[in-house]
Write an enzyme that holds these catalytic residues in place. Structure first.
Site, mmCIF file in Angstrom:
data_model
loop_
_atom_site.group_PDB
_atom_site.id
_atom_site.type_symbol
_atom_site.label_atom_id
_atom_site.label_comp_id
_atom_site.label_asym_id
_atom_site.label_seq_id
_atom_site.Cartn_x
_atom_site.Cartn_y
_atom_site.Cartn_z
ATOM 1 N N ARG A 121 -48.806 -13.716 73.335
ATOM 2 C CA ARG A 121 -48.120 -14.954 72.914
ATOM 3 C C ARG A 121 -49.088 -15.685 72.005
ATOM 4 O O ARG A 121 -50.206 -16.032 72.422
ATOM 5 C CB ARG A 121 -47.744 -15.816 74.120
ATOM 6 C CG ARG A 121 -47.282 -17.212 73.707
ATOM 7 C CD ARG A 121 -46.659 -18.011 74.823
ATOM 8 N NE ARG A 121 -45.325 -17.509 75.134
ATOM 9 C CZ ARG A 121 -44.439 -18.182 75.870
ATOM 10 N NH1 ARG A 121 -44.722 -19.367 76.355
ATOM 11 N NH2 ARG A 121 -43.247 -17.657 76.113
ATOM 12 N N HIS A 148 -38.929 -14.905 69.433
ATOM 13 C CA HIS A 148 -39.131 -14.752 70.889
ATOM 14 C C HIS A 148 -38.198 -13.638 71.379
ATOM 15 O O HIS A 148 -37.205 -13.895 72.068
ATOM 16 C CB HIS A 148 -38.820 -16.079 71.576
ATOM 17 C CG HIS A 148 -39.329 -16.194 72.977
ATOM 18 N ND1 HIS A 148 -40.086 -15.211 73.593
ATOM 19 C CD2 HIS A 148 -39.191 -17.194 73.898
ATOM 20 C CE1 HIS A 148 -40.389 -15.591 74.816
ATOM 21 N NE2 HIS A 148 -39.860 -16.791 75.031
ATOM 22 N N GLN A 151 -37.074 -13.061 75.168
ATOM 23 C CA GLN A 151 -36.100 -14.046 75.637
ATOM 24 C C GLN A 151 -34.679 -13.601 75.311
ATOM 25 O O GLN A 151 -33.755 -13.744 76.128
ATOM 26 C CB GLN A 151 -36.382 -15.398 74.960
ATOM 27 C CG GLN A 151 -35.459 -16.502 75.396
ATOM 28 C CD GLN A 151 -35.664 -16.872 76.854
ATOM 29 O OE1 GLN A 151 -36.784 -17.149 77.267
ATOM 30 N NE2 GLN A 151 -34.595 -16.874 77.644
ATOM 31 N N ASP A 244 -32.296 -25.416 72.779
ATOM 32 C CA ASP A 244 -33.708 -25.302 73.157
ATOM 33 C C ASP A 244 -34.353 -26.648 72.849
ATOM 34 O O ASP A 244 -33.738 -27.532 72.229
ATOM 35 C CB ASP A 244 -34.363 -24.153 72.359
ATOM 36 C CG ASP A 244 -35.797 -23.850 72.800
ATOM 37 O OD1 ASP A 244 -36.219 -24.338 73.872
ATOM 38 O OD2 ASP A 244 -36.499 -23.117 72.061
ATOM 39 N N CYS A 284 -33.452 -21.330 77.111
ATOM 40 C CA CYS A 284 -34.564 -20.452 77.503
ATOM 41 C C CYS A 284 -35.502 -21.110 78.503
ATOM 42 O O CYS A 284 -36.236 -20.421 79.197
ATOM 43 C CB CYS A 284 -35.328 -19.998 76.266
ATOM 44 S SG CYS A 284 -36.154 -21.348 75.381
ATOM 45 N N ARG A 312 -35.509 -12.638 82.716
ATOM 46 C CA ARG A 312 -36.738 -12.311 81.987
ATOM 47 C C ARG A 312 -37.478 -11.190 82.719
ATOM 48 O O ARG A 312 -38.033 -10.279 82.097
ATOM 49 C CB ARG A 312 -37.642 -13.545 81.857
ATOM 50 C CG ARG A 312 -37.077 -14.665 80.998
ATOM 51 C CD ARG A 312 -36.994 -14.267 79.539
ATOM 52 N NE ARG A 312 -38.267 -13.846 79.000
ATOM 53 C CZ ARG A 312 -39.242 -14.681 78.584
ATOM 54 N NH1 ARG A 312 -39.038 -15.986 78.612
ATOM 55 N NH2 ARG A 312 -40.387 -14.208 78.108
HETATM 56 N N1 CP Z 1 -38.709 -19.238 78.056
HETATM 57 C C1 CP Z 1 -40.025 -19.009 78.063
HETATM 58 O O1 CP Z 1 -40.562 -18.187 77.335
HETATM 59 O O2 CP Z 1 -40.708 -19.750 78.974
HETATM 60 P P1 CP Z 1 -42.283 -19.867 79.113
HETATM 61 O O3 CP Z 1 -42.791 -20.621 77.922
HETATM 62 O O4 CP Z 1 -42.476 -20.637 80.397
HETATM 63 O O5 CP Z 1 -42.893 -18.497 79.181
HETATM 64 N N1 NVA Z 2 -39.014 -22.839 71.160
HETATM 65 C C1 NVA Z 2 -39.891 -22.994 72.291
HETATM 66 C C2 NVA Z 2 -39.671 -21.894 73.264
HETATM 67 C C3 NVA Z 2 -40.474 -21.989 74.515
HETATM 68 C C4 NVA Z 2 -40.234 -20.848 75.453
HETATM 69 C C5 NVA Z 2 -41.333 -23.030 71.836
HETATM 70 O O1 NVA Z 2 -41.705 -22.235 70.970
HETATM 71 O O2 NVA Z 2 -42.095 -23.862 72.324
#
Ligand code: CP
Ligand code: NVA
Length: 328
Positions: A121, A148, A151, A244, A284, A312
Site C-alpha cells: 500500500r 484499489h 477492494q 467513499d 469501502c 475483503r
Molecule cells: N477499505 C480499505 O481498504 O480499508 P483499510 O484502509 O482499513 O485497509
Molecule cells: N479512497 C480512500 C480509500 C480508503 C480505503 C483513500 O484512499 O483514503
C-alpha cells in the site's frame, strides 16, 4: 543429524525468474481472469463457512508493506494467509531500510529471496510498478493514490452474492471520483456493467483514467462508464449506490473546501430512494458518518457495508491463489 528437506514451495531461491503473476490493477486482467478470482474467492468463503481448513498457502509467506494506514487490508491479508496455512510479515517503511534510502529495486530483490509474494500500500503507483518490475515474486496492489483493485474484487463479490450477476447492472458512484472509483470503472469495462460517476465538474476523474477509458482493450458487452455532475441523475434506477470518503488519505491538507464541494453528493435516504427499491448501498470504509453517508443509510436496509468488509478476506484469498497457484 537431520537431513535438510528441500524447499518445495516458496520463491525461486536463485531470484532469477518470476514465479507467479502480479495483481496490480483490474485493467491488467481480462474479464475471464477477474471471473476466476471471483470464483476462487467464493470457493474459499464457502469452505471457510463449512469449517474446512485450507492448506493452499502452506509453507508460503507474504510480505505486506503499508506506507499508509489500514484496518481492513492489513487484517484481512494477515488473517487470510493464516487461514490458508501461510504466514505474513507486516512491514512499515519506518521499520525497514526502505524508509531510510534503500532503493525499491534493491528491496524488491531482497524480499523476493525471502517471501513468496509482496502486498504494497503506497502513494505513488510508480513505486508499486518499480517493485513489481524488480521483484521475482508476485506483487499485489493494496491501494495507491490511483487505484484499489482488491477492494473492487470484494465489492463485486458482495454485489453478486446479494443480487446475482453484475453484468448489465447499473452501479452509481457519488462523490469523489477517487482511487476506489477508478478501479470500479476498470471493472465495469471488463465485466460488462454500467458505472455512473457523479462528481463536481471541477473534480473530474483522473486524466489517466479518462485516457484509458478511450482505449481500454477488452470490453464486455454492456460495460460502460459515464460521468455526470448530478448525483440524482446517477442514482436514479441504479442497482447499487456507492460512495467513499470526501478526503482520501493522500488528499488531506490539500486546501480544498471538500465539505462544500461534496455536500450535494452525500448519500442520504432521499438520494437512496431514487435508486431501485432493492438497491444496495456499498462503501469501502472507513466511513465518515454524516459526511458522505448518513447513519440511516449506513445502518439501513440497503446497506451491505459489513458484508463488503468481510469479503475483503475472501476476495484476497482468491487474489493470492490466482497470483501464486494459477487458475487451478
Ligand atoms: N477499505 C480499505 O481498504 O480499508 P483499510 O484502509 O482499513 O485497509
Ligand atoms: N479512497 C480512500 C480509500 C480508503 C480505503 C483513500 O484512499 O483514503
Amino acid at each position: 543429524m537431520t537431513a535438510l528437506t528441500p524447499k518445495t514451495t516458496g520463491p525461486d531461491m536463485t531470484g532469477s525468474m518470476m514465479t507467479g503473476r502480479h495483481f496490480l490493477n483490474v485493467r491488467d486482467l481480462s474479464g475471464a481472469q477477474l471471473r476466476r478470482i471471483l470464483d476462487l474467492a467464493t470457493e474459499y468463503k464457502t469452505a471457510l463457512k463449512a469449517g474446512r481448513t485450507s492448506t493452499s498457502m502452506a509453507g508460503r509467506s507474504l510480505g505486506i508493506i503499508f506506507e499508509k494506514p489500514s484496518t481492513r487490508t492489513r487484517v484481512s491479508f494477515d488473517v487470510g494467509m493464516y487461514q490458508m496455512g501461510g504466514h505474513t510479515v507486516v512491514l512499515a517503511p519506518g521499520d525497514m531500510h526502505l524508509g531510510r534510502g534503500e532503493t525499491i529495486p534493491d528491496t524488491a530483490q531482497v524480499l523476493s529471496r525471502y517471501v513468496d509474494a509482496i502486498m504494497l500500500r503506497t502513494d505513488d503507483p510508480s513505486k508499486m510498478h518499480a517493485l513489481a518490475a524488480h521483484a521475482t515474486v508476485p506483487v499485489i496492489n493494496g491501494l495507491t493514490d490511483d487505484t484499489h483493485p482488491c477492494q473492487i474484487i470484494a465489492d463485486i463479490m458482495t454485489f453478486e452474492e446479494h443480487r446475482g450477476p453484475i453484468a448489465g447492472r447499473v452501479i452509481a458512484w457519488t462523490g469523489d471520483a477517487n482511487n476506489v472509483a477508478a478501479s470500479f470503472a476498470e471493472a465495469a469495462i471488463r465485466l460488462g456493467f454500467e458505472f455512473r460517476i457523479a462528481c463536481p465538474a471541477s473534480m473530474p476523474p483522473a486524466a489517466w483514467l479518462t485516457t484509458w477509458l478511450k482505449n481500454p482493450g477488452e470490453t464486455a458487452t454492456g460495460g460502460k462508464v459515464t460521468v455526470m455532475e448530478d448525483p440524482k441523475a446517477a442514482v436514479t434506477g441504479a442497482d447499487c449506490v456507492v460512495t467513499d470518503t470526501w478526503t482520501s488519505m493522500h488528499q488531506e491538507g490539500d486546501g480544498l473546501d471538500r465539505h462544500s464541494l461534496f455536500a450535494p453528493y452525500r448519500v442520504d435516504e432521499a438520494l437512496m430512494a431514487l435508486a431501485k427499491d432493492d438497491a444496495l448501498f456499498m462503501h469501502c470504509l472507513p466511513a465518515h458518518r454524516g459526511e458522505e453517508v448518513t447513519d440511516p443509510v449506513m445502518d439501513g436496509p440497503h446497506s451491505v457495508v459489513f458484508d463488503e468488509a468481510e469479503n475483503r478476506l475472501h476476495a484476497q484469498k482468491g487474489v493470492l491463489h490466482w497470483c501464486l497457484l494459477g487458475d487451478a
